[in-house]
Scaffold this motif. Structure first.
Motif, PDB file in Angstrom:
ATOM      1  N   PRO A  43      38.016  30.728  55.915  1.00 22.21           N
ATOM      2  CA  PRO A  43      38.735  31.932  56.363  1.00 22.21           C
ATOM      3  C   PRO A  43      40.193  31.888  55.924  1.00 22.21           C
ATOM      4  CG  PRO A  43      37.423  31.006  58.153  1.00 22.21           C
ATOM      5  CD  PRO A  43      37.375  30.010  57.030  1.00 22.21           C
ATOM      6  N   HIS A  44      40.692  33.012  55.461  1.00 19.05           N
ATOM      7  CA  HIS A  44      42.075  33.088  54.995  1.00 19.05           C
ATOM      8  C   HIS A  44      42.628  34.464  55.336  1.00 19.05           C
ATOM      9  CE1 HIS A  44      39.300  34.272  51.783  1.00 19.05           C
ATOM     10  NE2 HIS A  44      40.222  35.147  51.404  1.00 19.05           N
ATOM     11  N   SER A  45      43.936  34.542  55.470  1.00 21.21           N
ATOM     12  CA  SER A  45      44.567  35.775  55.940  1.00 21.21           C
ATOM     13  C   SER A  45      45.115  36.644  54.817  1.00 21.21           C
ATOM     14  CB  SER A  45      45.701  35.438  56.916  1.00 21.21           C
ATOM     15  OG  SER A  45      46.657  34.585  56.305  1.00 21.21           O
ATOM     16  N   LEU A  46      45.195  36.115  53.598  1.00 19.60           N
ATOM     17  CA  LEU A  46      45.759  36.864  52.474  1.00 19.60           C
ATOM     18  C   LEU A  46      44.722  37.005  51.372  1.00 19.60           C
ATOM     19  CD1 LEU A  46      49.273  35.162  52.208  1.00 19.60           C
ATOM     20  CD2 LEU A  46      48.723  37.308  53.359  1.00 19.60           C
ATOM     21  N   GLU A  47      44.805  38.107  50.641  1.00 22.27           N
ATOM     22  CA  GLU A  47      43.942  38.289  49.484  1.00 22.27           C
ATOM     23  C   GLU A  47      44.342  37.307  48.381  1.00 22.27           C
ATOM     24  OE1 GLU A  47      41.219  40.225  48.884  1.00 22.27           O
ATOM     25  OE2 GLU A  47      41.304  40.542  51.047  1.00 22.27           O
ATOM     26  N   PRO A  48      43.388  36.746  47.656  1.00 20.50           N
ATOM     27  CA  PRO A  48      43.731  35.826  46.565  1.00 20.50           C
ATOM     28  C   PRO A  48      44.624  36.519  45.534  1.00 20.50           C
ATOM     29  CG  PRO A  48      41.380  35.728  47.057  1.00 20.50           C
ATOM     30  CD  PRO A  48      41.934  36.887  47.830  1.00 20.50           C
ATOM     31  N   PRO A  49      45.656  35.840  45.055  1.00 15.95           N
ATOM     32  CA  PRO A  49      46.550  36.444  44.055  1.00 15.95           C
ATOM     33  C   PRO A  49      45.823  36.733  42.753  1.00 15.95           C
ATOM     34  CG  PRO A  49      46.996  34.102  44.294  1.00 15.95           C
ATOM     35  CD  PRO A  49      46.028  34.457  45.373  1.00 15.95           C
ATOM     36  N   ARG A  50      46.229  37.792  42.087  1.00 17.63           N
ATOM     37  CA  ARG A  50      45.560  38.179  40.834  1.00 17.63           C
ATOM     38  C   ARG A  50      45.664  37.096  39.770  1.00 17.63           C
ATOM     39  NH1 ARG A  50      47.868  43.859  39.067  1.00 17.63           N
ATOM     40  NH2 ARG A  50      49.798  42.783  39.686  1.00 17.63           N
ATOM     41  N   GLU A  51      46.804  36.388  39.766  1.00 20.28           N
ATOM     42  CA  GLU A  51      46.994  35.365  38.743  1.00 20.28           C
ATOM     43  C   GLU A  51      46.329  34.043  39.101  1.00 20.28           C
ATOM     44  OE1 GLU A  51      50.705  35.338  41.399  1.00 20.28           O
ATOM     45  OE2 GLU A  51      49.186  36.747  40.671  1.00 20.28           O
ATOM     46  N   GLY A  52      45.769  33.946  40.304  1.00 18.91           N
ATOM     47  CA  GLY A  52      45.107  32.718  40.723  1.00 18.91           C
ATOM     48  C   GLY A  52      43.803  32.490  39.985  1.00 18.91           C
ATOM     49  N   LYS A  53      43.448  31.242  39.805  1.00 19.20           N
ATOM     50  CA  LYS A  53      42.213  30.886  39.113  1.00 19.20           C
ATOM     51  C   LYS A  53      41.001  31.130  40.016  1.00 19.20           C
ATOM     52  CE  LYS A  53      43.797  29.103  35.174  1.00 19.20           C
ATOM     53  NZ  LYS A  53      43.333  29.493  33.835  1.00 19.20           N
ATOM     54  N   ARG A  54      39.858  31.350  39.393  1.00 13.40           N
ATOM     55  CA  ARG A  54      38.600  31.556  40.100  1.00 13.40           C
ATOM     56  C   ARG A  54      37.604  30.466  39.697  1.00 13.40           C
ATOM     57  NH1 ARG A  54      41.940  34.323  41.957  1.00 13.40           N
ATOM     58  NH2 ARG A  54      41.902  36.563  42.401  1.00 13.40           N
ATOM     59  N   LEU A  55      36.470  30.436  40.366  1.00 12.29           N
ATOM     60  CA  LEU A  55      35.431  29.474  40.018  1.00 12.29           C
ATOM     61  C   LEU A  55      34.710  29.912  38.751  1.00 12.29           C
ATOM     62  CD1 LEU A  55      33.806  28.682  43.492  1.00 12.29           C
ATOM     63  CD2 LEU A  55      35.794  27.629  42.398  1.00 12.29           C
ATOM     64  N   GLY A  56      34.174  28.933  38.022  1.00 10.62           N
ATOM     65  CA  GLY A  56      33.351  29.229  36.865  1.00 10.62           C
ATOM     66  C   GLY A  56      31.970  29.691  37.297  1.00 10.62           C
ATOM     67  N   SER A  57      31.142  30.026  36.327  1.00 14.85           N
ATOM     68  CA  SER A  57      29.830  30.611  36.614  1.00 14.85           C
ATOM     69  C   SER A  57      28.662  29.643  36.411  1.00 14.85           C
ATOM     70  CB  SER A  57      29.606  31.838  35.726  1.00 14.85           C
ATOM     71  OG  SER A  57      29.672  31.469  34.350  1.00 14.85           O
ATOM     72  N   LEU A  58      28.938  28.405  36.010  1.00  7.12           N
ATOM     73  CA  LEU A  58      27.844  27.484  35.669  1.00  7.12           C
ATOM     74  C   LEU A  58      27.283  26.756  36.882  1.00  7.12           C
ATOM     75  CD1 LEU A  58      29.192  25.952  32.334  1.00  7.12           C
ATOM     76  CD2 LEU A  58      27.701  27.926  32.678  1.00  7.12           C
ATOM     77  N   ARG A  59      28.132  26.467  37.866  1.00  4.56           N
ATOM     78  CA  ARG A  59      27.677  25.797  39.079  1.00  4.56           C
ATOM     79  C   ARG A  59      28.441  26.384  40.268  1.00  4.56           C
ATOM     80  NH1 ARG A  59      27.241  19.548  36.790  1.00  4.56           N
ATOM     81  NH2 ARG A  59      29.477  19.806  36.535  1.00  4.56           N
ATOM     82  N   THR A  60      27.851  26.296  41.443  1.00  3.73           N
ATOM     83  CA  THR A  60      28.400  26.979  42.608  1.00  3.73           C
ATOM     84  C   THR A  60      29.197  26.040  43.509  1.00  3.73           C
ATOM     85  OG1 THR A  60      26.490  26.547  44.025  1.00  3.73           O
ATOM     86  CG2 THR A  60      26.383  28.503  42.596  1.00  3.73           C
ATOM     87  N   ARG A  61      29.932  26.666  44.414  1.00  5.07           N
ATOM     88  CA  ARG A  61      30.675  25.899  45.410  1.00  5.07           C
ATOM     89  C   ARG A  61      29.731  25.044  46.257  1.00  5.07           C
ATOM     90  NH1 ARG A  61      32.331  29.833  48.380  1.00  5.07           N
ATOM     91  NH2 ARG A  61      34.305  30.213  47.280  1.00  5.07           N
ATOM     92  N   GLN A  62      28.598  25.621  46.656  1.00  4.61           N
ATOM     93  CA  GLN A  62      27.673  24.862  47.495  1.00  4.61           C
ATOM     94  C   GLN A  62      27.085  23.676  46.748  1.00  4.61           C
ATOM     95  OE1 GLN A  62      23.931  26.679  49.084  1.00  4.61           O
ATOM     96  NE2 GLN A  62      24.745  26.004  51.072  1.00  4.61           N
ATOM     97  N   GLN A  63      26.834  23.830  45.458  1.00  7.07           N
ATOM     98  CA  GLN A  63      26.348  22.698  44.671  1.00  7.07           C
ATOM     99  C   GLN A  63      27.393  21.582  44.624  1.00  7.07           C
ATOM    100  OE1 GLN A  63      25.368  25.047  41.131  1.00  7.07           O
ATOM    101  NE2 GLN A  63      23.220  24.419  41.322  1.00  7.07           N
ATOM    102  N   PHE A  64      28.673  21.963  44.590  1.00  5.29           N
ATOM    103  CA  PHE A  64      29.737  20.959  44.640  1.00  5.29           C
ATOM    104  C   PHE A  64      29.722  20.236  45.981  1.00  5.29           C
ATOM    105  CE2 PHE A  64      34.179  19.783  45.663  1.00  5.29           C
ATOM    106  CZ  PHE A  64      34.430  18.911  44.614  1.00  5.29           C
ATOM    107  N   GLU A  65      29.551  20.985  47.067  1.00  5.46           N
ATOM    108  CA  GLU A  65      29.472  20.370  48.394  1.00  5.46           C
ATOM    109  C   GLU A  65      28.272  19.435  48.484  1.00  5.46           C
ATOM    110  OE1 GLU A  65      30.973  23.249  51.750  1.00  5.46           O
ATOM    111  OE2 GLU A  65      29.876  24.438  50.256  1.00  5.46           O
ATOM    112  N   TYR A  66      27.139  19.866  47.931  1.00  2.00           N
ATOM    113  CA  TYR A  66      25.958  18.992  47.900  1.00  2.00           C
ATOM    114  C   TYR A  66      26.284  17.670  47.210  1.00  2.00           C
ATOM    115  CZ  TYR A  66      22.774  22.895  49.123  1.00  2.00           C
ATOM    116  OH  TYR A  66      22.109  23.921  49.743  1.00  2.00           O
ATOM    117  N   GLN A  67      26.973  17.761  46.077  1.00  2.00           N
ATOM    118  CA  GLN A  67      27.219  16.562  45.276  1.00  2.00           C
ATOM    119  C   GLN A  67      28.182  15.604  45.972  1.00  2.00           C
ATOM    120  OE1 GLN A  67      27.947  16.446  40.835  1.00  2.00           O
ATOM    121  NE2 GLN A  67      30.009  15.858  41.500  1.00  2.00           N
ATOM    122  N   CYS A  68      29.261  16.120  46.553  1.00  2.00           N
ATOM    123  CA  CYS A  68      30.286  15.225  47.100  1.00  2.00           C
ATOM    124  C   CYS A  68      30.077  14.928  48.583  1.00  2.00           C
ATOM    125  CB  CYS A  68      31.680  15.778  46.867  1.00  2.00           C
ATOM    126  SG  CYS A  68      32.039  17.337  47.687  1.00  2.00           S
TER     127      CYS A  68
END
Length: 445
Positions: free
Chosen positions: A290-315
Motif C-alpha cells: 500500500p502506498h499513498s502516492l501515484e508512482p512517478p512517471r520517470e520511475g522504473k517499472r517491472l519487466g515482463s519476463l518474470r513476476t513479482r510473486q515469482q521473485f517472492e517465491y524464489q527468495c
C-alpha cells in the motif's frame, strides 16, 4: 562483440574518487576498453580536475548538466558535473550515468570509494562468460570485501568472500539486506543485487537500469526485483575483483548537506528526508505494498519476463505479510528456494500456528475480575490476538484460557498480557507473561 566495459560511478563529494579511478585503470589488463561515466556531485571546481592530472573538455550535456571528457588516459572517461546542492539521491545520479551508455558489451557499477584487484577486468569477463552455461542473463554482485587505513596510513585488504541475504523488515515493512560470510569455493546463486558492485552484460543498462526516483533506502531490493523481472540471475563471486571502503565517518553526506537549515537558507530545494519519503512510496509501489502516492512517471517499472510473486517465491519473502521463510533467518540465511507446489503451499509456509493453555487460577486465585483481557504480542508487531473472558467463561474451562493464533515465521509470539477490569473499581493489576516457558509471569501494576 567489442568487449568494452561501461562503468557507472556515482560520486557525492567523495575524496576517494580519484584514487578509485586510478586503481580502476592501472589494475585493468586493458584500460583502453573502459568507458567510465561519473556523476560528480561536488563543488564543480574544474581546477580540481586539472590538479588531479586531467584535462577536462566539454563534450555534451544531459538535461541541464554539462558533460566533460577527461583526457589524459587510455580509457574513455566522461564526467557529469552536478553541483552537490542539486543532488537528488543515489538512483538519480546513477541513472544520469546510464544515459552515457554506448552499447558496450559489459556493464560494471561501483561506488566511488573502491580499489581493484590486478587484471580485474579479465577475471570478471572470464567468470561471467562461464556463467552463460548456467543462465542466459547472469549477473555477478555482492558486497565487496572491505579495505581500511591503519593509523600509519597503510591500506589493509580483507579477503573474506560474501553473499547477500535477507536481514529483516524495517518499521515500514520494507525488506533490508545484509552481508554474510561465504565459505563456498564456487559462485553462489542468490536473489539480491548490491548497487555498489554489479557486473553483467551491457543490455542491463537499457533493460533494468537505475531508477532515478530512488533516493537511498530500498534501492537494492527494488533493483534485485526489477533485474529478476527482466530474466537476470544473480551469482555471488568467491574471489574479490574489488574492495570497498565502508568505514568513512568523516566524509560529507547528502543527509548532512541537504538539511532543513540548508533549505531555509535557499541552498537546496528539498530536505533529504522529503526526497526519501517520495522515494519510499515508489519502493512500496514496486513491491506491491500500500502506498499513498501515484508512482512517478520517470520511475522504473517491472519487466515482463518474470513476476513479482515469482521473485517472492524464489527468495522466500512475502511482501504483503512482511514475512520470510524460517531458513531466511539465522543460522542458515538462505536466499534462494525452489518454487512452491502452489499458492496454497506458499501462503501456508508463511503462517505458523500457535497454541497455549494458561491456568488463570495460578495468576489470580479465585478472585477473578469481571472481565479478563488477554492480549498476545509478537516480535516487533502489533497484537497477534485479543480475547475477553468473563468469570463464568473461565470457570467453564476449568480456570484455563486457550490462546490460539498464527504468526509469520520472523515474528513469533513473545508476550501475553493479562488485564483485569472490575465494574466497580475499573482497571486492576496487569500481568505480563513471556511466551517462552523459561520465564515466569511478572506484575506491572
Amino acid at each position: 562483440m567489442d568487449n568494452r566495459i561501461f562503468i557507472n560511478i556515482a560520486s557525492y563529494r567523495d575524496p576517494e574518487l580519484w584514487q578509485t579511478l586510478d586503481s580502476l585503470m592501472t589494475e585493468a589488463a586493458e584500460p583502453s576498453r573502459l568507458h567510465i561515466a561519473i556523476c560528480w556531485q561536488d563543488d564543480n571546481d574544474s581546477n580540481r580536475l586539472v590538479s588531479q592530472g586531467w584535462k577536462p573538455v566539454e563534450s555534451s550535456s544531459i538535461t541541464e548538466y554539462q558533460v566533460y571528457r577527461l583526457e589524459g588516459c587510455e580509457a574513455l572517461v566522461e564526467l557529469i558535473m552536478m553541483p552537490y546542492q542539486q543532488a537528488q539521491g543515489a538512483g538519480f545520479a546513477r541513472a544520469l550515468c546510464d544515459k552515457l551508455f554506448r552499447q558496450e558489451q559489459w556493464f560494471l557499477q561501483i561506488d566511488a570509494h573502491s580499489l581493484f584487484a590486478h587484471h580485474w577486468d579479465n577475471y570478471l569477463i572470464e567468470t561471467l562468460t562461464k556463467l552463460y552455461q548456467k543462465s542466459e542473463k547472469p549477473v555477478m554482485s555482492s558486497y565487496p570485501p572491505s579495505y581500511h587505513y591503519t593509523a600509519q596510513g597503510q591500506i589493509v585488504f580483507a579477503q573474506q568472500a560474501s553473499r547477500v541475504t535477507f536481514n529483516g523488515f524495517n518499521a515500514e515493512g520494507l525488506p533490508t539486506l545484509a552481508n554474510r560470510a561465504s565459505t563456498s569455493v564456487h559462485l553462489e546463486r542468490g536473489s539480491y543485487l548490491v548497487a555498489g558492485f554489479i557486473f553483467t552484460q551491457g543490455t542491463f543498462v537499457t533493460e533494468v537500469g537505475n531508477d532515478p526516483t530512488i533516493f537511498f533506502e530500498g534501492e537494492e531490493i527494488t533493483l534485485s526485483l526489477r533485474a529478476f523481472s527482466w530474466g537476470y540471475d544473480i551469482y555471488h563471486p568467491t574471489l574479490p575483483a574489488l574492495w570497498h571502503h565502508y568505514t568513512r565517518d568523516d566524509v560529507p553526506r547528502i543527509w548532512h548537506d541537504h538539511s532543513l537549515a540548508a533549505q531555509e537558507a535557499g541552498d537546496v530545494p528539498l530536505v533529504w528526508i522529503q526526497r526519501e519519503f517520495l522515494s519510499r512510496e515508489h519502493v512500496k509501489a514496486l513491491l506491491g505494498l500500500p502506498h499513498s502516492l501515484e508512482p512517478p512517471r520517470e520511475g522504473k517499472r517491472l519487466g515482463s519476463l518474470r513476476t513479482r510473486q515469482q521473485f517472492e517465491y524464489q527468495c522466500g519473502l512475502h511482501f504483503q505479510l512482511a514475512s520470510c521463510y524460517v531458513d531466511c533467518l539465522a543460522p542458515h540465511f538462505c536466499s534462494i528456494y525452489p518454487l512452491p507446489l502452489d499458492d496454497v503451499a506458499w501462503n501456508h509456509a508463511h503462517r505458523i500456528y500457535h497454541h497455549k493453555q494458561v491456568d488463570v487460577s495460578e495468576l489470580f486465585g479465585t478472585a477473578l475480575p469481571d472481565k479478563l483481557f488477554v492480549h498476545l504480542y509478537g516480535l516487533n508487531t502489533p497484537r497477534l490476538m485479543q480475547s475477553i473472558y468473563t468469570p463464568s467463561q473461565i470457570m467453564a474451562q476449568a480456570s484455563r484460557v486457550v490462546i490460539e493464533c498464527w504468526s509469520t515465521p520472523n515474528r513469533p509470539p513473545t508476550l501475553i498480557r493479562f488485564g483485569c477490569w472490575w465494574e466497580a473499581l475499573g482497571w486492576g493489576i496487569i500481568i505480563e507473561w513471556p511466551w517462552s516457558e523459561q520465564d515466569g509471569p511478572y506484575c506491572l501494576l
